[in-house]
Design a protein around this motif. Sequence first.
Motif, short mmCIF file in Angstrom:
data_model
loop_
_atom_site.label_atom_id
_atom_site.label_comp_id
_atom_site.label_asym_id
_atom_site.label_seq_id
_atom_site.Cartn_x
_atom_site.Cartn_y
_atom_site.Cartn_z
N UNK A 41 0.81 -1.22 0.00
CA UNK A 41 0.00 0.00 0.00
C UNK A 41 0.85 1.27 0.00
N UNK A 42 1.96 1.25 0.73
CA UNK A 42 2.84 2.42 0.80
C UNK A 42 3.36 2.79 -0.58
N UNK A 43 3.86 1.79 -1.31
CA UNK A 43 4.49 2.05 -2.61
C UNK A 43 3.45 2.45 -3.65
N UNK A 44 2.32 1.75 -3.67
CA UNK A 44 1.30 2.06 -4.68
C UNK A 44 0.68 3.44 -4.45
N UNK A 45 0.46 3.80 -3.19
CA UNK A 45 -0.06 5.14 -2.91
C UNK A 45 0.93 6.21 -3.36
N UNK A 46 2.23 5.92 -3.16
CA UNK A 46 3.27 6.88 -3.53
C UNK A 46 3.39 7.04 -5.04
N UNK A 47 2.86 6.11 -5.82
CA UNK A 47 2.83 6.27 -7.28
C UNK A 47 2.05 7.52 -7.67
N UNK A 48 0.95 7.75 -6.93
CA UNK A 48 0.04 8.83 -7.28
C UNK A 48 0.28 10.13 -6.52
N UNK A 49 0.79 10.03 -5.30
CA UNK A 49 0.75 11.21 -4.42
C UNK A 49 1.84 11.20 -3.37
N UNK A 50 2.08 12.38 -2.81
CA UNK A 50 2.87 12.49 -1.59
C UNK A 50 1.91 12.19 -0.44
N UNK A 51 2.29 11.25 0.41
CA UNK A 51 1.39 10.77 1.46
C UNK A 51 1.99 11.07 2.83
N UNK A 52 1.16 11.55 3.75
CA UNK A 52 1.65 11.87 5.09
C UNK A 52 0.56 11.65 6.13
N UNK A 53 0.98 11.34 7.36
CA UNK A 53 0.03 11.27 8.47
C UNK A 53 -0.38 12.69 8.84
N UNK A 54 -1.65 12.86 9.13
CA UNK A 54 -2.16 14.20 9.45
C UNK A 54 -2.82 14.25 10.82
N UNK A 55 -2.58 13.23 11.65
CA UNK A 55 -3.12 13.26 13.01
C UNK A 55 -3.79 11.97 13.43
N UNK A 56 -3.96 11.82 14.73
CA UNK A 56 -4.65 10.67 15.31
C UNK A 56 -6.07 11.04 15.72
N UNK A 57 -6.94 10.04 15.78
CA UNK A 57 -8.33 10.27 16.18
C UNK A 57 -8.70 9.22 17.22
N UNK A 58 -9.24 9.67 18.34
CA UNK A 58 -9.63 8.76 19.41
C UNK A 58 -10.81 7.90 19.00
N UNK A 59 -10.82 6.68 19.48
CA UNK A 59 -11.95 5.78 19.19
C UNK A 59 -13.25 6.27 19.83
N UNK A 60 -13.14 7.16 20.81
CA UNK A 60 -14.33 7.62 21.55
C UNK A 60 -15.25 8.52 20.73
#
Length: 285
Positions: free
Chosen positions: A173-192
Motif C-alpha cells: 500500500x505504501x508504494x502504490x499510494x506513492x505512485x500517485x501522491x505524496x502521502x503523510x500522516x495528518x493526526x490521530x483520532x480517538x476511538x471515543x
Amino acid sequence: MSTSGLLGAAQIRELAARFGIRPTKTWGQNFVIDGNTVERIVRVAGVGEGDVVVEVGPGLGSLTLALLPVAKHVTVVEVDPVLAGALPETVETVAPDVADRLTVVHADALRVEDLPGDPPTALVANLPYNVSVPVVLNFLERFPTIERILVMVQLEVAERLAAKPGSKVYGVPSVKAAWYADVSLAGNVSRSVFWPVPNVDSGLVKFVRREPPQATTSREDVFACIDAAFAQRRKTLRAALASWAGSPQAAEAALVAAGLDPRTRGEQLDVHQFAAIASAHRRSQ
C-alpha cells in the motif's frame, strides 16, 4: 435535531432509530458522533468554495454536513440503500440552505468508474476499515482530477499508507499510494468519537497528487513488480522477482540495469526505483 448544522451523539442515535439502522461490521460502519472531529477533518483537508468533493461512506451525514457549507458541491457514494435514501432528508432538515449542493450515489465505491456532475477535486471520507486501501487506490486511478485526499482510517492502515522505505510497516500500500501522491500522516483520532466505539484507534492520512514516476512501461507493470517484491519480502529481490521476470537471471539483469544491487530487499526501495526495475525489464523483452 441539531441547530448548529452538525450532528451530535443524540441526533445520530435518533436518526439511526428513525430509519431502523444498526451499524454493521459487514460494511465497517462506525458513525462519527463528534462535531469537532468532522470540522477538524474538513479543515485539515483544506476544502474550499471551488472544490467538488466526493465522500465515500457518508453514513448518517456527520461529515457531509460539515463539508456542504464550505465546498462547491459534495457527491457522496453510499453502498447501504437505507443510508443512501435517508441522507437527502437529513440534509434538507438540518442544513436546507446548502441541500442543493448534495448528490447521493448509491453504489459500491470499489466499483465506481464515473460520477455525475463536475469532476471531483478532492476526496474526504471516514472510510470503512475493511476497504480503505482499495477505495483510495481506486479513486486515485479512476479520477485524475482529484488533487487532494484526506481520509480517516484505522491508525495501523494510516501508518502503512504513509510509511517510507526502511520502515517495518512499509509495504505494497505504501508504494502504490506513492505512485500517485505524496502521502503523510495528518493526526490521530480517538476511538471515543465513534458510535459504536471500535476496538482500534484511527488516523488521518493526507494525499497530495503529483506526477507519477518516470517509466517506460505501464503502471500495471510497475504494480506487478511491487506485488512480486513484497510477496516474499524476506527474500532478496533477485529471488523474489524471479517468477515476475521469468527467471532469477532476468530479475538480476533488470535490477542491475536499474542500478540496484540484486541482494536488495523490496522494503528498501521507493516507488521510483520500482518504476526503474519494471522499465528495465520491459526494455529487455
